[in-house]
Motif scaffolding. Structure first.
Motif, PDB file in Angstrom:
ATOM      1  N   PRO A  44       0.792  -1.240   0.000  1.00 32.76           N
ATOM      2  CA  PRO A  44       0.000   0.000   0.000  1.00 32.76           C
ATOM      3  C   PRO A  44       0.823   1.289   0.000  1.00 32.76           C
ATOM      4  CG  PRO A  44      -1.010  -1.599   1.453  1.00 32.76           C
ATOM      5  CD  PRO A  44       0.299  -2.194   1.026  1.00 32.76           C
ATOM      6  N   GLU A  45       1.859   1.364   0.824  1.00 27.92           N
ATOM      7  CA  GLU A  45       2.654   2.590   0.898  1.00 27.92           C
ATOM      8  C   GLU A  45       3.349   2.883  -0.430  1.00 27.92           C
ATOM      9  OE1 GLU A  45       4.554   6.016   2.077  1.00 27.92           O
ATOM     10  OE2 GLU A  45       2.873   4.959   2.999  1.00 27.92           O
ATOM     11  N   LEU A  46       3.900   1.847  -1.053  1.00 29.53           N
ATOM     12  CA  LEU A  46       4.559   2.035  -2.347  1.00 29.53           C
ATOM     13  C   LEU A  46       3.546   2.403  -3.427  1.00 29.53           C
ATOM     14  CD1 LEU A  46       7.106  -0.947  -2.313  1.00 29.53           C
ATOM     15  CD2 LEU A  46       7.505   1.454  -1.720  1.00 29.53           C
ATOM     16  N   ALA A  47       2.347   1.840  -3.320  1.00 28.05           N
ATOM     17  CA  ALA A  47       1.305   2.142  -4.306  1.00 28.05           C
ATOM     18  C   ALA A  47       0.931   3.617  -4.277  1.00 28.05           C
ATOM     19  CB  ALA A  47       0.070   1.282  -4.043  1.00 28.05           C
ATOM     20  N   SER A  48       0.743   4.172  -3.082  1.00 25.81           N
ATOM     21  CA  SER A  48       0.343   5.576  -2.988  1.00 25.81           C
ATOM     22  C   SER A  48       1.441   6.500  -3.515  1.00 25.81           C
ATOM     23  CB  SER A  48      -0.013   5.934  -1.543  1.00 25.81           C
ATOM     24  OG  SER A  48       1.072   5.703  -0.672  1.00 25.81           O
ATOM     25  N   ARG A  49       2.700   6.151  -3.262  1.00 26.60           N
ATOM     26  CA  ARG A  49       3.803   6.974  -3.774  1.00 26.60           C
ATOM     27  C   ARG A  49       3.855   6.932  -5.296  1.00 26.60           C
ATOM     28  NH1 ARG A  49       8.883   5.583   0.305  1.00 26.60           N
ATOM     29  NH2 ARG A  49       7.839   6.186   2.256  1.00 26.60           N
ATOM     30  N   ALA A  50       3.628   5.749  -5.860  1.00 29.26           N
ATOM     31  CA  ALA A  50       3.641   5.625  -7.320  1.00 29.26           C
ATOM     32  C   ALA A  50       2.481   6.397  -7.942  1.00 29.26           C
ATOM     33  CB  ALA A  50       3.581   4.151  -7.718  1.00 29.26           C
ATOM     34  N   HIS A  51       1.321   6.401  -7.281  1.00 29.14           N
ATOM     35  CA  HIS A  51       0.188   7.192  -7.778  1.00 29.14           C
ATOM     36  C   HIS A  51       0.556   8.675  -7.852  1.00 29.14           C
ATOM     37  CE1 HIS A  51      -2.934   4.211  -8.184  1.00 29.14           C
ATOM     38  NE2 HIS A  51      -2.811   3.803  -6.930  1.00 29.14           N
ATOM     39  N   PHE A  78     -14.119  10.839  -9.461  1.00 26.32           N
ATOM     40  CA  PHE A  78     -12.995  10.103  -8.880  1.00 26.32           C
ATOM     41  C   PHE A  78     -13.514   8.954  -8.030  1.00 26.32           C
ATOM     42  CE2 PHE A  78     -14.284  12.986  -5.593  1.00 26.32           C
ATOM     43  CZ  PHE A  78     -14.032  12.328  -4.396  1.00 26.32           C
ATOM     44  N   THR A  79     -12.682   7.938  -7.840  1.00 26.14           N
ATOM     45  CA  THR A  79     -13.043   6.799  -7.005  1.00 26.14           C
ATOM     46  C   THR A  79     -12.928   7.187  -5.538  1.00 26.14           C
ATOM     47  OG1 THR A  79     -12.139   5.302  -8.670  1.00 26.14           O
ATOM     48  CG2 THR A  79     -12.553   4.388  -6.486  1.00 26.14           C
ATOM     49  N   ARG A  80     -14.029   7.042  -4.787  1.00 26.08           N
ATOM     50  CA  ARG A  80     -14.009   7.366  -3.355  1.00 26.08           C
ATOM     51  C   ARG A  80     -13.825   6.123  -2.494  1.00 26.08           C
ATOM     52  NH1 ARG A  80     -18.697   5.755  -1.001  1.00 26.08           N
ATOM     53  NH2 ARG A  80     -20.613   5.687  -2.240  1.00 26.08           N
ATOM     54  N   GLY A  81     -13.908   4.945  -3.084  1.00 26.07           N
ATOM     55  CA  GLY A  81     -13.738   3.700  -2.350  1.00 26.07           C
ATOM     56  C   GLY A  81     -14.711   2.668  -2.879  1.00 26.07           C
ATOM     57  N   PRO A  82     -14.582   1.421  -2.449  1.00 28.60           N
ATOM     58  CA  PRO A  82     -13.530   0.909  -1.570  1.00 28.60           C
ATOM     59  C   PRO A  82     -12.188   0.784  -2.290  1.00 28.60           C
ATOM     60  CG  PRO A  82     -14.955  -0.878  -2.296  1.00 28.60           C
ATOM     61  CD  PRO A  82     -15.573   0.388  -2.805  1.00 28.60           C
ATOM     62  N   GLY A  83     -11.124   0.683  -1.485  1.00 23.77           N
ATOM     63  CA  GLY A  83      -9.784   0.577  -2.042  1.00 23.77           C
ATOM     64  C   GLY A  83      -8.746   0.842  -0.969  1.00 23.77           C
ATOM     65  N   LEU A  84      -7.495   0.973  -1.382  1.00 23.91           N
ATOM     66  CA  LEU A  84      -6.407   1.271  -0.451  1.00 23.91           C
ATOM     67  C   LEU A  84      -6.468   2.749  -0.073  1.00 23.91           C
ATOM     68  CD1 LEU A  84      -3.483  -0.643  -2.231  1.00 23.91           C
ATOM     69  CD2 LEU A  84      -4.957  -1.449  -0.368  1.00 23.91           C
ATOM     70  N   MET A  85      -6.455   3.035   1.217  1.00 25.52           N
ATOM     71  CA  MET A  85      -6.677   4.398   1.692  1.00 25.52           C
ATOM     72  C   MET A  85      -5.700   5.401   1.083  1.00 25.52           C
ATOM     73  SD  MET A  85      -8.637   6.304   3.406  1.00 25.52           S
ATOM     74  CE  MET A  85      -9.568   5.067   4.320  1.00 25.52           C
ATOM     75  N   GLY A  86      -4.405   5.083   1.125  1.00 22.57           N
ATOM     76  CA  GLY A  86      -3.413   6.011   0.588  1.00 22.57           C
ATOM     77  C   GLY A  86      -3.578   6.238  -0.899  1.00 22.57           C
ATOM     78  N   SER A  87      -3.872   5.177  -1.629  1.00 19.62           N
ATOM     79  CA  SER A  87      -4.065   5.288  -3.077  1.00 19.62           C
ATOM     80  C   SER A  87      -5.295   6.133  -3.403  1.00 19.62           C
ATOM     81  CB  SER A  87      -4.215   3.889  -3.687  1.00 19.62           C
ATOM     82  OG  SER A  87      -3.030   3.140  -3.537  1.00 19.62           O
ATOM     83  N   LEU A  88      -6.384   5.879  -2.682  1.00 21.16           N
ATOM     84  CA  LEU A  88      -7.602   6.661  -2.890  1.00 21.16           C
ATOM     85  C   LEU A  88      -7.365   8.142  -2.611  1.00 21.16           C
ATOM     86  CD1 LEU A  88     -10.144   4.259  -1.167  1.00 21.16           C
ATOM     87  CD2 LEU A  88     -10.088   4.797  -3.606  1.00 21.16           C
TER      88      LEU A  88
END
Length: 207
Positions: A44-51, A78-88
């Motif tokens: 998750p943390e890497l995903a949000s940084r890549a976004h 935009f997508t509000r959820g569900p999903g990874l919090m940081g990515s959203l």
């Protein structure tokens, strides 16, 4: 009157932007994230940084592919959820900033409802038949496996869902146990086609 909407999706590890005019897709750009391959799954943390790195180039390309400028956009979704919090959060923050700067309406979209309503989206030059209400929709996406009764665009009810792993989760876990590279789903699918479908007897799903 034509309505042009910029859509932004960042619920997991793909950064996506699309331009839709009325009910027709003009462009759709997706940036994946190879950073997760060495971990065998989404971090998750890497995903949000890549976004954060991908969202501006992806939106810019979506606009260019559609032959439009930012000022041509009438609304932002935009997508509000569900999903990874940081990515959203990355997708939502960009969408809010874009909309605020241009005084545009902002539309928060439920990720799973969007999967259902994707059946109504047309592609330029390729008109397809769309379902009529009411209908049943089998939704199999990542961590979700559901059967949904769809009465209208905004009236939906989940009438059945898995009580253990969703199909996507099962694919990912099996692939990791068997040592397939990430994403392992395509490998599972490939080798399953070459296997013996009668080798194991599975219980029948019930609602």
């Amino acid at each position: 009157m034509s309505i042009i909407i910029l859509g932004i999706e960042s619920s997991c590890d793909d950064t996506s932007a699309s331009i839709i005019k009325n009910d027709t897709i003009l462009s759709n750009v997706i940036a994946g994230q190879k950073v997760h391959e060495e971990y065998g799954g989404v971090v998750p943390e890497l995903a949000s940084r890549a976004h954060q790195q991908n969202v501006i180039p992806v939106v810019d390309k979506a606009l260019k592919d559609a032959g439009l400028r930012p000022e041509d956009v009438n609304a932002v979704a935009f997508t509000r959820g569900p999903g990874l919090m940081g990515s959203l959060l990355v997708g939502a923050s960009f969408a809010k900033g874009f909309a605020l700067a241009r005084r545009l309406p902002l539309i928060a979209v439920d990720h799973l409802q969007a999967h259902v309503l994707a059946n109504f989206i047309q592609e330029a030059g390729n008109t397809k038949a769309v379902p009529s209400f009411p209908f049943l929709c089998l939704l199999v996406s990542g961590g979700n496996s559901q059967i949904i009764e769809v009465r209208s665009h905004l009236d939906m009810e989940i009438i059945g869902h898995t009580i253990d792993d969703a199909a996507g989760e099962a694919f990912d876990k099996c692939a990791k146990v068997m040592g397939f590279p990430y994403p392992g789903g395509p490998f599972i699918d490939k080798y399953a086609r070459e296997g013996n479908s009668e080798a194991f007897e599975f219980s029948k799903p019930r609602i």
